[in-house]
Design an enzyme around this catalytic site. Structure first.
Site, mmCIF file in Angstrom:
data_model
loop_
_atom_site.group_PDB
_atom_site.id
_atom_site.type_symbol
_atom_site.label_atom_id
_atom_site.label_comp_id
_atom_site.label_asym_id
_atom_site.label_seq_id
_atom_site.Cartn_x
_atom_site.Cartn_y
_atom_site.Cartn_z
ATOM 1 N N ARG A 172 -74.740 20.893 -18.052
ATOM 2 C CA ARG A 172 -74.073 21.487 -19.214
ATOM 3 C C ARG A 172 -74.565 20.815 -20.495
ATOM 4 N NH1 ARG A 172 -67.773 21.946 -18.865
ATOM 5 N NH2 ARG A 172 -68.166 23.291 -20.662
ATOM 6 N N CYS A 230 -66.158 15.940 -24.287
ATOM 7 C CA CYS A 230 -66.424 16.632 -23.025
ATOM 8 C C CYS A 230 -66.351 18.128 -23.301
ATOM 9 C CB CYS A 230 -65.425 16.196 -21.955
ATOM 10 S SG CYS A 230 -63.700 16.480 -22.413
#
Length: 275
Positions: A172, A230
């Site tokens: 990611r 995050c």
């Protein structure tokens, strides 16, 4: 005080003269609600807390899990039996992310004694209960600001002047895949540091020395300011907890990638960590 507690240490304290308030924060991103699992069996005395509804505000421009309002959060904690002078232990199903979110919020809101059950429910070897706990209401009233918090602009600046860690999976970070947010990639200048590498296979945190070595290799040196983000401020809290175990104080960008990527004016970097 260590920010984590073993199952045996918790069992001893719960039988002592000052038992901690115990919170069950079972949650999975995109998964089934944790309440049925709680009702099917939990550590005796635990109170269930809903991460999406009670540890976050409504999703929107501030990300998928923006911080809850202090008044509402305080009311939830008081109903769960939390008082300022009473220790709190939080646990989840074993991944540790949800428990770390509760730990971070309580510490940020000024509670002085909060610990995560290392390894979560899987580490508990005692009996489970199906009794829904109804604790005496506590007196905790949040005083936000006890832990450092970043907004998007501060996170961008820290990526240039200090060390900004990206706690998401490496794919990611690179932008290879993005299953949730508008676009893949990372904040320019951020360093890839998946929080899953902070724990062993059983979900327990690595020893403090091992964590300190990992973060040192990533650029933490005790003097450089460290921040973490995050996807939406959940797994990032887990990395902040790992950093504290290792002896580093870190800021959390609570809006994280879900907030950053929703603003098309903000730059997006892709590809591997350039270090």
């Amino acid at each position: 005080m260590k920010p984590i507690i073993t199952a045996s240490e918790y069992a001893s304290e719960s039988a002592g003269p000052r038992p901690p308030v115990l919170l069950d924060i079972r949650w999975q991103l995109g998964g089934p609600h944790g309440r049925p699992d709680y009702e099917a069996g939990h550590i005796p005395g635990a109170v269930f807390i809903d991460l999406d509804a009670e540890l976050a505000g409504p999703a929107g421009g501030g990300g998928r899990h923006p911080l809850p309002g202090p008044e509402g959060f305080g009311a939830v904690m008081r109903r769960a039996g939390v008082s300022h002078s009473t220790p709190v232990v939080v646990y989840d199903g074993g991944q540790g992310w949800a428990a770390a979110r509760a730990w971070w919020l309580l510490r940020w809101a000024g509670h002085p004694d909060v610990r995560v059950l290392d390894g979560g429910l899987a580490a508990w070897t005692g009996e489970l209960s199906t009794k829904v706990s109804a604790p005496v209401e506590g007196d905790f009233r949040p005083e936000p600001g006890a832990l450092p918090l970043l907004d998007a602009d501060a996170a961008a600046a820290l990526a240039r002047s200090g060390l900004l860690l990206d706690a998401r999976a490496a794919e990611r970070y690179r932008g290879d895949v993005e299953p949730i947010d508008r676009v893949g990639g990372h904040i320019p200048g951020a360093v890839s540091a998946p929080t899953v590498l902070n724990v062993a296979e059983d979900g327990r945190f690595l020893p403090a020395g091992s964590l300190a070595s990992r973060f040192s290799a990533l650029g933490a040196d005790g003097e450089t300011e460290v921040g973490v983000y995050c996807g939406s401020g959940v797994s990032g809290a887990h990395e902040v907890l790992a950093l504290e175990i290792a002896g580093y104080r870190a800021s959390l960008y609570a809006g994280s990638w879900s907030e950053w990527s929703s603003d098309e004016s903000r730059p997006v970097a892709t590809g591997p960590d350039p270090r």
